[in-house]
Design a protein around this motif. Structure first.
Motif, PDB file in Angstrom:
ATOM      1  N   ALA A 100     -68.722  92.733 -29.124  1.00 29.27           N
ATOM      2  CA  ALA A 100     -68.216  91.658 -29.395  1.00 29.27           C
ATOM      3  C   ALA A 100     -68.486  90.941 -30.380  1.00 29.27           C
ATOM      4  O   ALA A 100     -67.589  90.525 -31.377  1.00 29.27           O
ATOM      5  CB  ALA A 100     -67.253  90.701 -28.083  1.00 29.27           C
ATOM      6  N   GLY A 101     -69.407  90.538 -30.355  1.00 28.87           N
ATOM      7  CA  GLY A 101     -69.907  89.527 -31.292  1.00 28.87           C
ATOM      8  C   GLY A 101     -70.456  90.651 -32.296  1.00 28.87           C
ATOM      9  O   GLY A 101     -70.178  89.533 -33.747  1.00 28.87           O
ATOM     10  N   ALA A 102     -70.772  91.624 -32.389  1.00 24.38           N
ATOM     11  CA  ALA A 102     -70.950  92.584 -33.991  1.00 24.38           C
ATOM     12  C   ALA A 102     -69.105  92.429 -34.251  1.00 24.38           C
ATOM     13  O   ALA A 102     -69.784  92.183 -35.526  1.00 24.38           O
ATOM     14  CB  ALA A 102     -71.079  93.961 -33.804  1.00 24.38           C
ATOM     15  N   PHE A 103     -68.299  92.549 -33.711  1.00 22.59           N
ATOM     16  CA  PHE A 103     -66.645  92.947 -34.255  1.00 22.59           C
ATOM     17  C   PHE A 103     -66.550  91.230 -34.916  1.00 22.59           C
ATOM     18  O   PHE A 103     -65.801  90.942 -35.867  1.00 22.59           O
ATOM     19  CB  PHE A 103     -65.996  93.111 -33.231  1.00 22.59           C
ATOM     20  CG  PHE A 103     -65.551  94.670 -33.260  1.00 22.59           C
ATOM     21  CD1 PHE A 103     -64.696  95.415 -34.245  1.00 22.59           C
ATOM     22  CD2 PHE A 103     -66.484  95.382 -32.385  1.00 22.59           C
ATOM     23  CE1 PHE A 103     -64.586  96.455 -34.041  1.00 22.59           C
ATOM     24  CE2 PHE A 103     -66.773  97.169 -32.469  1.00 22.59           C
ATOM     25  CZ  PHE A 103     -65.372  97.031 -33.907  1.00 22.59           C
ATOM     26  N   ILE A 104     -66.623  90.282 -33.671  1.00 26.40           N
ATOM     27  CA  ILE A 104     -66.614  89.070 -34.231  1.00 26.40           C
ATOM     28  C   ILE A 104     -67.737  88.836 -35.979  1.00 26.40           C
ATOM     29  O   ILE A 104     -67.021  87.567 -36.669  1.00 26.40           O
ATOM     30  CB  ILE A 104     -67.244  87.299 -33.402  1.00 26.40           C
ATOM     31  CG1 ILE A 104     -66.184  88.103 -32.415  1.00 26.40           C
ATOM     32  CG2 ILE A 104     -66.996  86.623 -34.691  1.00 26.40           C
ATOM     33  CD1 ILE A 104     -66.251  87.340 -30.891  1.00 26.40           C
ATOM     34  N   GLY A 105     -68.321  89.021 -35.799  1.00 19.91           N
ATOM     35  CA  GLY A 105     -69.459  88.778 -37.494  1.00 19.91           C
ATOM     36  C   GLY A 105     -68.980  89.805 -38.529  1.00 19.91           C
ATOM     37  O   GLY A 105     -68.833  88.463 -39.371  1.00 19.91           O
ATOM     38  N   LEU A 106     -68.425  90.768 -37.830  1.00 17.96           N
ATOM     39  CA  LEU A 106     -67.917  91.056 -39.382  1.00 17.96           C
ATOM     40  C   LEU A 106     -66.620  90.511 -39.674  1.00 17.96           C
ATOM     41  O   LEU A 106     -66.672  90.674 -40.604  1.00 17.96           O
ATOM     42  CB  LEU A 106     -67.152  93.150 -38.614  1.00 17.96           C
ATOM     43  CG  LEU A 106     -68.715  93.855 -38.680  1.00 17.96           C
ATOM     44  CD1 LEU A 106     -68.628  95.490 -38.740  1.00 17.96           C
ATOM     45  CD2 LEU A 106     -69.211  94.206 -39.967  1.00 17.96           C
ATOM     46  N   GLY A 107     -65.489  90.394 -38.746  1.00 21.64           N
ATOM     47  CA  GLY A 107     -64.693  89.810 -38.833  1.00 21.64           C
ATOM     48  C   GLY A 107     -64.470  88.115 -39.923  1.00 21.64           C
ATOM     49  O   GLY A 107     -64.561  88.429 -40.745  1.00 21.64           O
ATOM     50  N   TYR A 108     -64.912  88.031 -38.433  1.00 22.57           N
ATOM     51  CA  TYR A 108     -64.979  85.922 -39.682  1.00 22.57           C
ATOM     52  C   TYR A 108     -65.671  86.055 -40.254  1.00 22.57           C
ATOM     53  O   TYR A 108     -65.977  85.314 -41.158  1.00 22.57           O
ATOM     54  CB  TYR A 108     -65.476  85.383 -37.879  1.00 22.57           C
ATOM     55  CG  TYR A 108     -65.508  84.039 -37.659  1.00 22.57           C
ATOM     56  CD1 TYR A 108     -64.660  82.866 -38.004  1.00 22.57           C
ATOM     57  CD2 TYR A 108     -66.934  83.650 -38.130  1.00 22.57           C
ATOM     58  CE1 TYR A 108     -65.082  81.092 -38.829  1.00 22.57           C
ATOM     59  CE2 TYR A 108     -66.737  81.943 -38.510  1.00 22.57           C
ATOM     60  CZ  TYR A 108     -66.226  81.099 -38.964  1.00 22.57           C
ATOM     61  OH  TYR A 108     -66.527  79.677 -38.976  1.00 22.57           O
ATOM     62  N   GLY A 109     -67.442  86.697 -40.040  1.00 23.03           N
ATOM     63  CA  GLY A 109     -68.166  86.266 -41.541  1.00 23.03           C
ATOM     64  C   GLY A 109     -67.664  86.456 -42.518  1.00 23.03           C
ATOM     65  O   GLY A 109     -68.212  86.330 -43.358  1.00 23.03           O
ATOM     66  N   THR A 110     -67.117  87.728 -42.116  1.00 19.43           N
ATOM     67  CA  THR A 110     -66.155  88.066 -43.878  1.00 19.43           C
ATOM     68  C   THR A 110     -65.377  86.868 -44.141  1.00 19.43           C
ATOM     69  O   THR A 110     -65.289  86.742 -45.662  1.00 19.43           O
ATOM     70  CB  THR A 110     -65.669  89.737 -43.366  1.00 19.43           C
ATOM     71  OG1 THR A 110     -67.181  90.341 -43.147  1.00 19.43           O
ATOM     72  CG2 THR A 110     -64.718  89.685 -44.939  1.00 19.43           C
ATOM     73  N   VAL A 111     -64.363  86.714 -43.142  1.00 29.12           N
ATOM     74  CA  VAL A 111     -63.441  86.486 -43.723  1.00 29.12           C
ATOM     75  C   VAL A 111     -63.205  84.593 -44.246  1.00 29.12           C
ATOM     76  O   VAL A 111     -62.683  84.427 -45.318  1.00 29.12           O
ATOM     77  CB  VAL A 111     -61.983  86.207 -42.460  1.00 29.12           C
ATOM     78  CG1 VAL A 111     -62.295  84.754 -41.864  1.00 29.12           C
ATOM     79  CG2 VAL A 111     -60.467  85.829 -42.929  1.00 29.12           C
ATOM     80  N   VAL A 112     -64.132  83.984 -43.880  1.00 33.03           N
ATOM     81  CA  VAL A 112     -64.675  82.527 -43.994  1.00 33.03           C
ATOM     82  C   VAL A 112     -64.988  82.432 -45.764  1.00 33.03           C
ATOM     83  O   VAL A 112     -63.985  81.819 -46.350  1.00 33.03           O
ATOM     84  CB  VAL A 112     -65.749  81.914 -42.801  1.00 33.03           C
ATOM     85  CG1 VAL A 112     -65.640  80.208 -43.279  1.00 33.03           C
ATOM     86  CG2 VAL A 112     -64.614  81.400 -41.596  1.00 33.03           C
ATOM     87  N   PRO A 113     -65.716  83.315 -46.167  1.00 31.40           N
ATOM     88  CA  PRO A 113     -66.516  82.988 -47.056  1.00 31.40           C
ATOM     89  C   PRO A 113     -64.843  83.363 -48.419  1.00 31.40           C
ATOM     90  O   PRO A 113     -64.374  82.955 -49.738  1.00 31.40           O
ATOM     91  CB  PRO A 113     -67.409  83.008 -47.312  1.00 31.40           C
ATOM     92  CG  PRO A 113     -67.886  84.507 -46.767  1.00 31.40           C
ATOM     93  CD  PRO A 113     -66.891  83.510 -45.534  1.00 31.40           C
ATOM     94  N   CYS A 114     -64.753  84.382 -48.251  1.00 30.64           N
ATOM     95  CA  CYS A 114     -63.209  84.753 -48.743  1.00 30.64           C
ATOM     96  C   CYS A 114     -62.527  84.170 -49.031  1.00 30.64           C
ATOM     97  O   CYS A 114     -61.259  84.165 -50.410  1.00 30.64           O
ATOM     98  CB  CYS A 114     -62.486  86.237 -48.208  1.00 30.64           C
ATOM     99  SG  CYS A 114     -63.971  87.883 -48.421  1.00 30.64           S
ATOM    100  N   LEU A 115     -62.162  82.891 -47.856  1.00 32.87           N
ATOM    101  CA  LEU A 115     -60.883  82.469 -48.159  1.00 32.87           C
ATOM    102  C   LEU A 115     -61.230  81.054 -48.559  1.00 32.87           C
ATOM    103  O   LEU A 115     -60.854  80.700 -49.510  1.00 32.87           O
ATOM    104  CB  LEU A 115     -60.537  81.831 -46.233  1.00 32.87           C
ATOM    105  CG  LEU A 115     -59.816  82.771 -46.144  1.00 32.87           C
ATOM    106  CD1 LEU A 115     -59.826  82.834 -44.491  1.00 32.87           C
ATOM    107  CD2 LEU A 115     -58.543  82.913 -46.239  1.00 32.87           C
ATOM    108  N   GLN A 116     -62.865  80.389 -48.470  1.00 30.81           N
ATOM    109  CA  GLN A 116     -62.888  79.671 -49.311  1.00 30.81           C
ATOM    110  C   GLN A 116     -62.951  79.946 -50.948  1.00 30.81           C
ATOM    111  O   GLN A 116     -62.324  78.920 -51.593  1.00 30.81           O
ATOM    112  CB  GLN A 116     -64.436  79.293 -49.062  1.00 30.81           C
ATOM    113  CG  GLN A 116     -65.233  77.727 -50.020  1.00 30.81           C
ATOM    114  CD  GLN A 116     -66.730  77.635 -49.806  1.00 30.81           C
ATOM    115  OE1 GLN A 116     -66.813  77.899 -48.564  1.00 30.81           O
ATOM    116  NE2 GLN A 116     -66.619  77.377 -50.162  1.00 30.81           N
ATOM    117  N   THR A 117     -63.744  81.256 -51.623  1.00 29.15           N
ATOM    118  CA  THR A 117     -63.233  81.272 -52.612  1.00 29.15           C
ATOM    119  C   THR A 117     -61.456  81.846 -53.098  1.00 29.15           C
ATOM    120  O   THR A 117     -61.851  81.034 -54.393  1.00 29.15           O
ATOM    121  CB  THR A 117     -63.848  83.009 -52.462  1.00 29.15           C
ATOM    122  OG1 THR A 117     -65.184  83.320 -52.233  1.00 29.15           O
ATOM    123  CG2 THR A 117     -63.548  83.368 -54.034  1.00 29.15           C
TER     124      THR A 117
END
Length: 403
Positions: A305-322
């Motif tokens: 679950a941690g791997a999926f959360i890392g892929l998802g959350y870890g990708t979406v936040v910098p994209c939204l900030q950008t």
């Protein structure tokens, strides 16, 4: 492709601001992990008092964050960052002197002020340094400084506490911040010059606190943060409840590894194909990770679950900030950054409180099931924000394609 190759991301200035931000967040997450233990074990206070130590820090950050953009614009990014980091360092050393709970609360509140200003300044500087046509990729790499600190900060704290006193731990964390100060001092940063109208304007206005163009996507970011607070605030207690506390110590390590693997591809895809191609799948992966958490009964499932959360959350936040930064004018990058993180911090703080009530009433499994389903609403809100953006700017397909 050739034009992109001529615009490197990992310049001396970018590396310096990356490391400055990394050390800020190492101290932040190190204290976030160790102070609740310190409050309960050393000061003899309750778990509620331990939680307040975290809440009051976030509260001061939320209050000050909207003013950070104005401060940065008036005094300059590097000057503001240097002053705030020096003060952040000084107050980090003060944990060695404070042994009273009431004074610790005051220290946490003031410490949160300098954290808020410094972390806003680093984000704004990074947005100015990275090439415009590689902003999605560059800010994605910059976000790794925070995500790596999520692993390093708690690891340093929990490892040292097995061998040394809290005083030594506080000394180590404060000393690490001084490295951030040094990297800031020796970095080369370009200042975006103020226009004549900006220089003449003195009265504080709403636009000095909140960037209205960045507000819609920042709101989506707050919903993502609200959801992520279920992981940040309750994963260790959930793991303890499942007798998987040892596996939980590797949760954020797996999270970080998954994020690092995805970062180069997601950033380049964002710049070449646009945000939707990255953000929708990332939100879906985040949802899958939370749903896996809701049925996790083994160390493998927890880390999976941690791997999926890392892929998802870890990708979406910098994209939204950008997206938030790209939504506004170039000279207002600090305002957009402040707006994004004001709402993001609010989402974390609100989520920690509201979802705590959900845990008390329904349990951890239901918490993560509901958090996963909540992301359906987040996807809908993101789609709504993007469709309205296209409706108001029909001539713009994607900002980066016209640069």
């Amino acid at each position: 492709m050739n034009s992109q190759e001529k615009q490197p991301i990992w310049t001396q200035g970018f590396i310096s601001i990356f490391l400055s931000n990394f050390f800020i967040f190492v101290a932040f997450y190190g204290l976030l992990t160790s102070l609740p233990i310190y409050v309960v074990d050393e000061l003899g206070r309750s778990s509620v008092d331990a939680g307040l130590i975290i809440t009051i820090f976030m509260l001061s950050a939320i209050i000050v964050r909207p003013f950070s953009g104005k401060l940065i614009q008036d005094f300059g990014k590097k000057k503001t960052l240097m002053i705030s980091m020096i003060l952040f360092t000084i107050f980090s050393f003060m944990y060695l002197l404070v042994e009273n709970y009431a004074l610790l609360l005051v220290l946490r509140f003031v410490h949160g002020i300098w954290f808020s200003i410094a972390s806003t300044a680093t984000g704004a500087i990074a947005a100015d340094i990275v090439p415009l046509k590689r902003r999605g990729e560059g800010l994605g790499y910059f976000a790794m400084s925070m995500n790596l600190a999520v692993v390093c900060g708690p690891f340093i704290s929990l490892t040292l506490l097995q061998y040394v006193s809290f005083s030594i731990l506080f000394l180590v964390l404060a000393s690490l911040i001084t490295f951030g100060v040094l990297f800031t001092a020796f970095s080369k940063m370009k200042e975006v010059k103020k226009t004549t109208a900006q220089a003449e304007k003195k009265r504080l206005q709403f636009s000095d606190l909140i960037d209205q163009k960045a507000l819609p996507i920042a709101f989506v970011g707050s919903l993502v943060a609200f959801t992520y607070s279920s992981v940040l605030s309750f994963i260790s207690m959930y793991a303890k409840d499942l007798n998987l506390i040892e596996a939980a110590s590797y949760f954020f390590l797996v999270f970080a590894v998954a994020m690092i693997i995805a970062r180069p591809f997601s950033g380049r895809l964002y710049d070449s194909k646009g945000p939707n191609v990255v953000i929708y799948p990332a939100l879906a992966l985040f949802m899958i990770g939370l749903l896996f958490l809701s049925i996790a009964h083994s160390a493998f499932m927890l880390l999976f679950a941690g791997a999926f959360i890392g892929l998802g959350y870890g990708t979406v936040v910098p994209c939204l900030q950008t997206l938030a930064i790209q939504a506004t004018d170039h000279h207002r990058s600090s305002h957009a950054t402040a707006t994004f993180f004001t709402l993001f911090d609010t989402g974390i703080a609100t989520g920690s409180f509201v979802l705590g009530i959900v845990v008390a009433q329904l349990g951890y499994e239901t918490l993560y099931l509901l958090a996963g389903l909540f992301l359906i609403l987040v996807i809908f809100m993101y789609k709504l924000v993007q469709s309205r953006k296209k409706a108001t700017s029909p001539a713009l397909e994607w900002q980066e394609s016209s640069l």
